[in-house]
Design a protein around this motif. Sequence first.
Motif, PDB file in Angstrom:
ATOM      1  N   UNK A 533       0.601  -6.899  -1.307  1.00 51.00           N
ATOM      2  CA  UNK A 533      -0.279  -6.356  -2.342  1.00 51.00           C
ATOM      3  C   UNK A 533      -1.490  -7.262  -2.551  1.00 51.00           C
ATOM      4  N   UNK A 534      -1.254  -8.563  -2.518  1.00 50.84           N
ATOM      5  CA  UNK A 534      -2.375  -9.503  -2.657  1.00 50.84           C
ATOM      6  C   UNK A 534      -3.374  -9.308  -1.522  1.00 50.84           C
ATOM      7  N   UNK A 535      -2.849  -9.098  -0.323  1.00 53.66           N
ATOM      8  CA  UNK A 535      -3.726  -8.860   0.833  1.00 53.66           C
ATOM      9  C   UNK A 535      -4.573  -7.617   0.629  1.00 53.66           C
ATOM     10  N   UNK A 536      -3.964  -6.554   0.144  1.00 58.85           N
ATOM     11  CA  UNK A 536      -4.699  -5.313  -0.095  1.00 58.85           C
ATOM     12  C   UNK A 536      -5.809  -5.516  -1.121  1.00 58.85           C
ATOM     13  N   UNK A 537      -5.538  -6.307  -2.158  1.00 53.82           N
ATOM     14  CA  UNK A 537      -6.540  -6.555  -3.203  1.00 53.82           C
ATOM     15  C   UNK A 537      -7.703  -7.369  -2.640  1.00 53.82           C
ATOM     16  N   UNK A 538      -7.360  -8.443  -1.894  1.00 51.47           N
ATOM     17  CA  UNK A 538      -8.407  -9.304  -1.343  1.00 51.47           C
ATOM     18  C   UNK A 538      -9.274  -8.517  -0.358  1.00 51.47           C
ATOM     19  N   UNK A 539      -8.609  -7.741   0.526  1.00 56.40           N
ATOM     20  CA  UNK A 539      -9.352  -6.972   1.525  1.00 56.40           C
ATOM     21  C   UNK A 539     -10.251  -5.914   0.891  1.00 56.40           C
ATOM     22  N   UNK A 540      -9.874  -5.431  -0.272  1.00 54.26           N
ATOM     23  CA  UNK A 540     -10.588  -4.309  -0.894  1.00 54.26           C
ATOM     24  C   UNK A 540     -12.007  -4.671  -1.313  1.00 54.26           C
ATOM     25  N   UNK A 541     -12.295  -5.979  -1.453  1.00 50.42           N
ATOM     26  CA  UNK A 541     -13.612  -6.320  -2.004  1.00 50.42           C
ATOM     27  C   UNK A 541     -14.754  -5.924  -1.061  1.00 50.42           C
ATOM     28  N   UNK A 542     -14.470  -5.777   0.236  1.00 50.83           N
ATOM     29  CA  UNK A 542     -15.540  -5.352   1.149  1.00 50.83           C
ATOM     30  C   UNK A 542     -15.896  -3.880   0.925  1.00 50.83           C
ATOM     31  N   UNK A 543     -14.883  -3.038   0.803  1.00 48.28           N
ATOM     32  CA  UNK A 543     -15.135  -1.613   0.550  1.00 48.28           C
ATOM     33  C   UNK A 543     -15.655  -1.382  -0.866  1.00 48.28           C
ATOM     34  N   UNK A 544     -15.077  -2.133  -1.820  1.00 45.98           N
ATOM     35  CA  UNK A 544     -15.558  -2.006  -3.198  1.00 45.98           C
ATOM     36  C   UNK A 544     -17.035  -2.382  -3.284  1.00 45.98           C
ATOM     37  N   UNK A 545     -17.424  -3.397  -2.517  1.00 49.97           N
ATOM     38  CA  UNK A 545     -18.825  -3.820  -2.516  1.00 49.97           C
ATOM     39  C   UNK A 545     -19.739  -2.744  -1.957  1.00 49.97           C
ATOM     40  N   UNK A 546     -19.294  -2.071  -0.896  1.00 49.51           N
ATOM     41  CA  UNK A 546     -20.109  -1.006  -0.318  1.00 49.51           C
ATOM     42  C   UNK A 546     -20.284   0.158  -1.291  1.00 49.51           C
ATOM     43  N   UNK A 547     -19.202   0.515  -1.980  1.00 48.71           N
ATOM     44  CA  UNK A 547     -19.284   1.606  -2.954  1.00 48.71           C
ATOM     45  C   UNK A 547     -20.212   1.233  -4.111  1.00 48.71           C
ATOM     46  N   UNK A 548     -20.077  -0.008  -4.569  1.00 47.91           N
ATOM     47  CA  UNK A 548     -20.937  -0.471  -5.650  1.00 47.91           C
ATOM     48  C   UNK A 548     -22.392  -0.537  -5.184  1.00 47.91           C
ATOM     49  N   UNK A 549     -22.594  -0.926  -3.924  1.00 48.48           N
ATOM     50  CA  UNK A 549     -23.942  -0.990  -3.368  1.00 48.48           C
ATOM     51  C   UNK A 549     -24.590   0.384  -3.319  1.00 48.48           C
ATOM     52  N   UNK A 550     -23.827   1.407  -2.942  1.00 52.79           N
ATOM     53  CA  UNK A 550     -24.356   2.770  -2.930  1.00 52.79           C
ATOM     54  C   UNK A 550     -24.762   3.203  -4.336  1.00 52.79           C
ATOM     55  N   UNK A 575      -0.303 -13.975   5.298  1.00 58.32           N
ATOM     56  CA  UNK A 575       0.405 -13.618   6.535  1.00 58.32           C
ATOM     57  C   UNK A 575       1.533 -14.611   6.827  1.00 58.32           C
ATOM     58  N   UNK A 576       1.229 -15.909   6.734  1.00 54.36           N
ATOM     59  CA  UNK A 576       2.245 -16.933   7.004  1.00 54.36           C
ATOM     60  C   UNK A 576       3.353 -16.899   5.961  1.00 54.36           C
ATOM     61  N   UNK A 577       2.971 -16.555   4.726  1.00 48.48           N
ATOM     62  CA  UNK A 577       3.961 -16.486   3.646  1.00 48.48           C
ATOM     63  C   UNK A 577       4.977 -15.385   3.918  1.00 48.48           C
ATOM     64  N   UNK A 578       4.525 -14.259   4.434  1.00 49.35           N
ATOM     65  CA  UNK A 578       5.433 -13.143   4.744  1.00 49.35           C
ATOM     66  C   UNK A 578       6.208 -13.427   6.025  1.00 49.35           C
ATOM     67  N   UNK A 579       5.545 -14.076   6.983  1.00 50.74           N
ATOM     68  CA  UNK A 579       6.155 -14.301   8.293  1.00 50.74           C
ATOM     69  C   UNK A 579       7.381 -15.205   8.214  1.00 50.74           C
ATOM     70  N   UNK A 580       7.459 -16.069   7.182  1.00 50.72           N
ATOM     71  CA  UNK A 580       8.631 -16.932   7.021  1.00 50.72           C
ATOM     72  C   UNK A 580       9.901 -16.103   6.872  1.00 50.72           C
ATOM     73  N   UNK A 581       9.782 -14.997   6.163  1.00 52.93           N
ATOM     74  CA  UNK A 581      10.953 -14.140   5.923  1.00 52.93           C
ATOM     75  C   UNK A 581      11.048 -12.984   6.910  1.00 52.93           C
ATOM     76  N   UNK A 582       9.953 -12.640   7.532  1.00 48.52           N
ATOM     77  CA  UNK A 582       9.952 -11.498   8.443  1.00 48.52           C
ATOM     78  C   UNK A 582       9.106 -11.830   9.673  1.00 48.52           C
ATOM     79  N   UNK A 583       9.699 -12.433  10.684  1.00 47.44           N
ATOM     80  CA  UNK A 583       8.939 -12.857  11.885  1.00 47.44           C
ATOM     81  C   UNK A 583       8.290 -11.698  12.628  1.00 47.44           C
ATOM     82  N   UNK A 584       8.801 -10.489  12.453  1.00 50.67           N
ATOM     83  CA  UNK A 584       8.266  -9.346  13.196  1.00 50.67           C
ATOM     84  C   UNK A 584       7.115  -8.633  12.469  1.00 50.67           C
TER      85      UNK A 584
END
Length: 678
Positions: A533-550, A575-584
């Motif tokens: 969920x944290x990854x989704x929030x962090x990644x969202x700022x690029x799309x949010x920025x484009x929408x705000x820019x429009x 990614x590394x935090x999740x990979x500790x518990x789920x290598x795949x």
Amino acid sequence: MINFDFFGRKFIFKIEKISTKKEKKKLPDDKIFINRIMFFILFLFFFSISNYIQIFRKNPYKIGDTLQKPIIAPFTFKYSDEEKKKEIIDNLIKNSEGIYERNRVVEQKVFEDLSTFINAMKYENSKLKIDYINAVLPLLSKTDIEKLLNIKDYDKLHSQILLELNNYFNQGIKEKDLIKIKNSLNSNSELPKKIAVSFLKSNYIFSYEKTEEKLKNELLNIKDVNITINAGDIILKKNEVITKEKLKMLNQLGLFNMRDNFKIFFGTFIYLIILSIIFYFALERNIKDKILNNNIFLATAIITIIYFITSRFIAKNLFWLLPFEAITLILGLLVNINYSLIINGFLLLYLLPIFGYNYQLFIILLFSLIFTSGLIKSIKNRTDMVSVGLYISLIKILVGTAVLLISKKNIVNIILMNSELFGSGIFSGMLTIALLPYFEETFNILTKLKLVELGDLSHPLLRKMALEAPGTFNHSMLVATLSEQAAECIGADSTFTRVACYYHDIGKMKRPNFYVENQHSGVNPHDNLSPTLSTMIIKAHTKDGQEMGKKYKIPKEIRDIMAEHQGTTLLAYFYNKVKKNNPDINESDFRYDGPKPKTKESAIIMLADSIEAAVRSMDDKNPLEVEKMVRRIIGNKMEDAQLSDADLTLKEIELIINSFVKTFQGVYHSRIKYPGQK
């Protein structure tokens, strides 16, 4: 993509959007370029030659017709006025003075008659003298005769009369002069003068042969009377009655002369064919990439179409008022000077037939085009365009005065035409101010003027970011400093790079507290969220920025930076935090959506964005450690292929590294400790 474990087995579901519409095949760039240029050239060709289609009409007028509308010259040309020439010849013959030759025989005969008269006065008796005087000197009165009879010294009188006669003969006496001289005598005239006039005869005799020869030479020197009809001049006014002479004038003008009209049309056709071929190759070799840009092509086409339609249907006597320089300014500011110079140079050549091959107007506009292109660099803001319009007016007046003087125009015409040229220059500047924002917004074209406005820190979006996400704002300012210097070092667009940095992280304003630079209370919301969920929030700022820019009408070039500045970088922490518990775990789920930087400016911003955050977190910011960090981060980006689309060379990357290190030295320089300071 959705994945989950079920009884020890991993299931992955990939959801793709199925398009119900048939995908259109994208045309290759060469095909698109040819289609667009053919449309452009055909339009210019048609409008340039349409002015001459009407010349194939037959003369619909006859003697006695009343004009329902004025006849205006569609083009500039000259014709020989035979009637005017004949009138000049008639006046020459009528007013021509004949050639006279001095006749010495006549003079000698007068002198002999005078001698005979003097001898008679000396030796004849009084009665014979009176009869002789009355017969020979009818101009003398009784008083004059008495004086003559009482003269004692006739030799002296003879000398006085000879002196008078010689004066007259030396002046040259014609028949008409003799009458005037006799009429000028009165009772107060002296006796020798009266006697001299009585004997006086015309000594200048008319020479038919020499007069005829002189007249022939004068007639040979009479040149044809050439009358210039300028495009837009009114040949015949409304409600004017067609007379025989005016009908001849219409025919002489060649407006309905099929043979002459065909020559003009065919010559114009060949001229436009050659011009179109040259135009095509000029576009292909110099500005093909600009023509392939949809927005630039549409903006150019619309500006051109409007101007050509206006030029075609406006009254021809208003050509001098057309703000031709507005096209030069708008295209120069929307695209660049080179593009504007090429397009407008050829547009001027295409307009030449519409102007009726008016070389005076062509020369003025050509000089104005070159001068205006040079002024574009000096435009820093929109108010500068008023000054530029004034400068354009002045250069047009100077060139116009020179051309009109060479063309032998009278002072009144020069003043009137210069006033129109002055108005056209001012109007060009005002029209550019009015239209440029609409073209910027409608076609989403980023100009330097727009960059200056977006670079103002009082812009609503930047002010909002400074209040709602002050950490991100400060981060953006520092990234702008780093990026601008680096862009300048490698010859990239430093102004665009700086302004794009201001806005590259505006998407973080939607959730400012989820980004570390805005966390000041020590509370990190990510501690209570899953890494996914944290990854989704962090990644969202690029799309949010484009929408705000429009929403705030930020140009597309800057919105592209919002998406590209993170590329497809891996969020390694989560990614590394999740990979500790789920290598795949699938690594792509923890990467930004991209795309990767496509320009040098975008790549510089990506590097500056990552490096600024990393260097800010360092405890020891000495130059060596900073350089190591800079090289390590850039090396990682290169290994991760984040710079593969940016067209950066190794030499440019080295220049960027040195620029970053130098800028950090200025930002994090060591400070002197003052006494009493811990």
